[in-house]
Every structure is written in structure tokens, then in C-alpha cells.
Design an enzyme around this catalytic site. Structure first.
Site, PDB file in Angstrom:
ATOM      1  N   TYR A  39       0.866  -1.180   0.000  1.00  0.00           N
ATOM      2  CA  TYR A  39       0.000   0.000   0.000  1.00  0.00           C
ATOM      3  C   TYR A  39       0.898   1.224   0.000  1.00  0.00           C
ATOM      4  O   TYR A  39       1.895   1.269  -0.711  1.00  0.00           O
ATOM      5  CB  TYR A  39      -0.973  -0.070   1.188  1.00  0.00           C
ATOM      6  CG  TYR A  39      -2.146   0.851   1.026  1.00  0.00           C
ATOM      7  CD1 TYR A  39      -2.927   0.824  -0.133  1.00  0.00           C
ATOM      8  CD2 TYR A  39      -2.487   1.768   2.011  1.00  0.00           C
ATOM      9  CE1 TYR A  39      -3.995   1.675  -0.300  1.00  0.00           C
ATOM     10  CE2 TYR A  39      -3.563   2.623   1.856  1.00  0.00           C
ATOM     11  CZ  TYR A  39      -4.321   2.586   0.691  1.00  0.00           C
ATOM     12  OH  TYR A  39      -5.380   3.422   0.529  1.00  0.00           O
ATOM     13  N   LYS A  94     -20.758 -19.934 -10.063  1.00  0.00           N
ATOM     14  CA  LYS A  94     -20.022 -19.774 -11.324  1.00  0.00           C
ATOM     15  C   LYS A  94     -18.590 -19.346 -11.041  1.00  0.00           C
ATOM     16  O   LYS A  94     -17.637 -19.840 -11.654  1.00  0.00           O
ATOM     17  CB  LYS A  94     -20.728 -18.707 -12.164  1.00  0.00           C
ATOM     18  CG  LYS A  94     -20.380 -18.751 -13.620  1.00  0.00           C
ATOM     19  CD  LYS A  94     -21.220 -19.809 -14.297  1.00  0.00           C
ATOM     20  CE  LYS A  94     -21.074 -19.762 -15.784  1.00  0.00           C
ATOM     21  NZ  LYS A  94     -22.040 -20.634 -16.451  1.00  0.00           N
ATOM     22  N   ASP A 137     -27.373 -15.537 -17.135  1.00  0.00           N
ATOM     23  CA  ASP A 137     -28.775 -15.549 -16.694  1.00  0.00           C
ATOM     24  C   ASP A 137     -29.478 -14.226 -16.966  1.00  0.00           C
ATOM     25  O   ASP A 137     -30.177 -13.675 -16.100  1.00  0.00           O
ATOM     26  CB  ASP A 137     -28.847 -15.903 -15.203  1.00  0.00           C
ATOM     27  CG  ASP A 137     -28.457 -17.356 -14.941  1.00  0.00           C
ATOM     28  OD1 ASP A 137     -28.326 -18.109 -15.911  1.00  0.00           O
ATOM     29  OD2 ASP A 137     -28.281 -17.728 -13.765  1.00  0.00           O
ATOM     30  N   ASP A 162     -24.896 -18.535 -21.170  1.00  0.00           N
ATOM     31  CA  ASP A 162     -26.131 -19.268 -21.432  1.00  0.00           C
ATOM     32  C   ASP A 162     -26.294 -19.542 -22.921  1.00  0.00           C
ATOM     33  O   ASP A 162     -26.891 -20.544 -23.316  1.00  0.00           O
ATOM     34  CB  ASP A 162     -27.337 -18.482 -20.915  1.00  0.00           C
ATOM     35  CG  ASP A 162     -27.222 -18.184 -19.435  1.00  0.00           C
ATOM     36  OD1 ASP A 162     -27.320 -19.132 -18.640  1.00  0.00           O
ATOM     37  OD2 ASP A 162     -26.993 -17.021 -19.082  1.00  0.00           O
ATOM     38  N   ASN A 289     -33.597 -28.517 -17.808  1.00  0.00           N
ATOM     39  CA  ASN A 289     -33.184 -28.986 -16.507  1.00  0.00           C
ATOM     40  C   ASN A 289     -34.065 -28.327 -15.446  1.00  0.00           C
ATOM     41  O   ASN A 289     -34.233 -27.105 -15.484  1.00  0.00           O
ATOM     42  CB  ASN A 289     -31.709 -28.605 -16.275  1.00  0.00           C
ATOM     43  CG  ASN A 289     -30.979 -29.577 -15.374  1.00  0.00           C
ATOM     44  OD1 ASN A 289     -31.600 -30.416 -14.724  1.00  0.00           O
ATOM     45  ND2 ASN A 289     -29.672 -29.444 -15.319  1.00  0.00           N
ATOM     46  N   ASN A 319     -22.192 -26.714 -19.131  1.00  0.00           N
ATOM     47  CA  ASN A 319     -21.401 -25.559 -19.558  1.00  0.00           C
ATOM     48  C   ASN A 319     -20.021 -25.486 -18.904  1.00  0.00           C
ATOM     49  O   ASN A 319     -19.126 -24.833 -19.426  1.00  0.00           O
ATOM     50  CB  ASN A 319     -22.157 -24.256 -19.233  1.00  0.00           C
ATOM     51  CG  ASN A 319     -23.345 -24.047 -20.123  1.00  0.00           C
ATOM     52  OD1 ASN A 319     -23.817 -24.977 -20.774  1.00  0.00           O
ATOM     53  ND2 ASN A 319     -23.855 -22.830 -20.158  1.00  0.00           N
TER      54      ASN A 319
END
Length: 392
Positions: A39, A94, A137, A162, A289, A319
Site C-alpha cells: 500500500y 459460477k 442468466d 447461457d 433442466n 457448460n
């Protein structure tokens, strides 16, 4: 689900308590010197260097290995429009899959808006913090415009999973099913049930992978899509112009008459009689599904190869076989976008993992197969370089 229906002892809720992910440091912070490097004042030197040469952000921050998983909660799993807060467990899931399978760090971003302009503006504003954007989604047809506009506006990969994740794995599975049955993709007659995000992407991906568009028929809730449908606009109008060369009319039963392949991505139920009308030795991918369009045991009475989206039946079209490796490869190559060739390369790589051991019950690898993501990443990175979209 109300709080009164939550069972604290349920293993699902136990696993999710406190969330499925956390941020951890990659550097030591145990001394004054550590603090001064990580920092202030040391960090200022890195900031100045990036300000002078923005490309250094890839080397000196997390950008080169981090993606945002972005949703508006409008089309979550099979649950529908449940909103951004209820979508967060899926986005966390995910993110941990990205990390587990490809070493890609991912941050869930759930937006409290379903306005296309606002979503595009927010993601554009967030983009400097990430090396890629995974859209998730978001309901059709808005998802098409959101992805298109972000892809045009940003110089990092944008990928609506998707659509394209499903399409990549479907192409991989169909390649191997065709090989197993000694068929060629260009000779197959294909019916796609569903013209939402997945259906449109699957159709385009199969054509890019070698299926003859004249041999493809797509159905939506009103029946076969074709030039006879005068109410079609946008993406469906494009499908009407590029498929169904025979000008078929009618419902899914007519679409399946003498078809070699059914790809179900609609969630609607397809009667057994319609499947029975397919050509001998056919292929059924019933991917809704948790309830497939055709029960796999019913489909197996009439066709040679069956796949679903479920983990409790053979040939799961998942996927996770695609998106971790796709982003790993795109990030490794410093890709500015994800091209059709990169997606086809991903499908070929997935298919190749099990190409030497094909059976009717094993046309795709297991989602847990550790060979998949590295193979996909390598293929995608090479395709990015061939397509001229790689920066390294």
C-alpha cells in the site's frame, strides 16, 4: 422461499452459509515494510507507471486473470426472473467453478436493473477492473443486444455463457455422436426446439461447426420458424432467412419428421410420438433442466444416442466443460474478443478429450475431468492468435 422454509440442517443451506467464496491476499502483510510495499507509499509508483502506460495494468494487477460474472437476475436457471439478490448464489457458484477448473478469479456482479442501456453503461464503467465479462442468466432477447453492444464497446472478451457455453458443448457432443454413428455433420438433419438465447446460439454454433443450415429447422412456442412467419423480428427473422430451406410448417412433430438430431433447449415437453418420427439411428439432446423435454429412457427407445443437462444420466451437456477453459485461453492470449473460430476450437478440444474412447453413454467428458480446461484453453488461445485478436 420464505425464511420459515429454510432448514438450517439441510446440507445445501449448510454449504451456502456465509457464501461460497472470499477474497484472500496473495502477498504478505506482516510488517511495516510489507505495508509500505503493498500500500502506501510503494503502491503510488505502480499507479504512476500504469497511468503512463495503461497496458501495464495486465502485469501489475489482477486484471489478466480476473473476470466479472454479471447478471440482472432475469433468467436464473429454470427459476425465471427472481432478481439480483436471489441470483447471487448462482453467480458465486459460477465464480468458484472458474477458479477450480481454470485458475481464473471471478467476481459476481448482480445488477439491480433490467434496463438494457443501464446494464451496458454499468458494465462499461466496471470494465477497467477486469480482463473479461461473463454475462449470465439474462433473458432473451435483451441478452443479444447487451452482448453485442458490450462486445463492440470493450476491448476485452465478452461472453454470454447461457448462449455460447451451451452451444460449444452441444457442438462437441454432436461431433462425437456423429463420429460414433459414422455420420458426417453436413449430412445431418437437425431440429432445434427452442429459439431463446441457447437455441439461437446452438443453431449458429452447429452451422459454424459444419451442419448444413438448409438441413436445420428451429421451433419456438408457436411452431416452426420460417419465411412463412410474418410476425418475426430480430434474431428469429434471421433464423427464418438462414434455416428451414424446405419451408416446413407446423409444430415440433413436423420438425422432427425424419430428423436425425433433436436439440431441446426450450423446457417444453415433446411427445414420444414426435421422437418416434425421427430417422433411424438418431440423436436426442434433451437439455431442459431439471425436466428434459423428452425423458431419456423414452428417447432411448427410438434413437441411438441420448444426452441431457442432468448429472444423473449419461452424457451431461454441462457448460462447465466450456466456460472456464474459454476464458483461461482468452486471458492467456490477451484476446480482445471471443470469435466464432475460438468457440469452434473450444468444441473441438472438448470432443477430442474423449475421442479415443467413445461409447453411446460417453460422448462428452465428465465435468470433473481435469484434462478439459487445459485442452480448451490451449485451443482457444491458438485460435485467438490465428484470428488476430490476441495481444500476446
Amino acid at each position: 422461499m420464505s425464511s420459515s422454509t429454510v432448514d438450517p440442517a439441510d446440507p445445501v443451506f449448510l454449504l451456502h452459509r456465509g457464501g461460497k467464496m472470499a477474497v484472500t491476499s496473495t502477498v504478505p502483510l506482516t510488517s511495516r515494510e510489507d505495508l509500505s510495499l503493498a500500500y502506501t507509499p510503494g503502491v503510488a509508483r505502480v499507479c504512476e507507471a500504469i497511468a503512463a502506460d495503461p497496458a501495464l495494468v495486465d502485469e501489475y494487477t489482477w486484471v489478466s486473470h480476473t473476470v466479472a460474472v454479471v447478471t440482472d437476475g432475469s433468467a436464473v436457471l429454470g427459476l425465471g426472473n427472481i432478481g439480483p439478490r436471489a441470483a447471487l448464489p448462482v453467480m458465486e457458484g459460477k465464480a468458484v467453478l472458474f477458479k477450480q477448473f481454470a485458475g481464473v478469479d471471478a467476481v459476481p456482479v448482480c445488477l439491480d436493473t433490467q434496463d438494457v442501456d443501464e446494464i451496458v453503461a454499468v458494465v462499461r464503467a466496471l470494465a477497467p477492473s477486469f480482463g473479461g465479462i461473463n454475462l449470465e442468466d439474462i433473458s432473451a432477447p435483451r441478452c443479444f443486444e447487451i452482448e453485442r453492444r458490450l462486445d463492440e464497446a470493450l476491448d476485452i472478451p465478452v461472453f454470454h455463457d447461457d448462449q455460447h457455453g451451451t452451444a460449444i458443448v452441444v457442438l462437441a457432443a454432436l461431433r462425437n455422436a456423429a463420429t460414433l454413428l459414422d455420420r458426417k455433420l453436413g449430412d445431418l438433419r437437425v431440429a432445434v426446439s427452442g429459439a431463446g438465447a441457447a437455441g439461437v446460439a446452438v443453431t449458429k454454433m452447429l452451422i459454424a461447426g459444419g451442419v448444413n443450415p438448409d438441413q436445420v429447422v428451429v421451433c419456438d412456442s408457436k411452431g416452426i420458424i420460417g419465411r412463412h412467419r410474418t410476425e418475426l423480428t430480430g434474431t428469429k427473422a434471421e433464423l427464418a432467412a438462414s434455416t428451414n430451406a424446405d419451408g416446413r410448417h407446423g409444430d415440433i412433430t413436423e420438425a422432427l419428421r425424419d430428423a436425425d438430431v433433436l436439440v431441446g433447449v426450450s423446457g417444453g415437453q415433446i411427445p414420444e410420438a414426435a421422437v418416434a418420427g425421427m430417422a433411424p439411428g438418431g440423436i436426442v439432446f434433451a437439455l431442459a433442466n431439471p425436466t428434459p423435454e423428452v425423458h431419456p429412457e423414452v428417447a432411448a427407445r427410438h434413437v441411438a444416442v441420448v444426452a441431457t443437462g442432468r448429472s444423473d444420466y449419461p452424457n451431461q451437456i454441462n457448460n462447465v466443460l466450456a466456460f472456464p477453459g474459454v476464458f483461461r485461453g482468452a486471458l492467456d492470449a490477451g484476446a480482445t474478443r471471443i470469435t466464432e473460430a475460438m468457440k469452434v476450437a473450444a468444441a473441438d478440444a472438448i470432443a477430442g478429450v474423449v475421442a479415443e474412447s467413445l461409447t453411446a453413454d460417453a460422448i462428452v467428458p465428465s465435468p470433473l475431468d481435469p484434462r478439459v480446461a487445459p485442452a480448451v484453453a490451449e485451443a482457444v488461445a491458438e485460435a485467438a492468435r490465428r484470428d488476430g485478436v490476441a495481444r500476446r
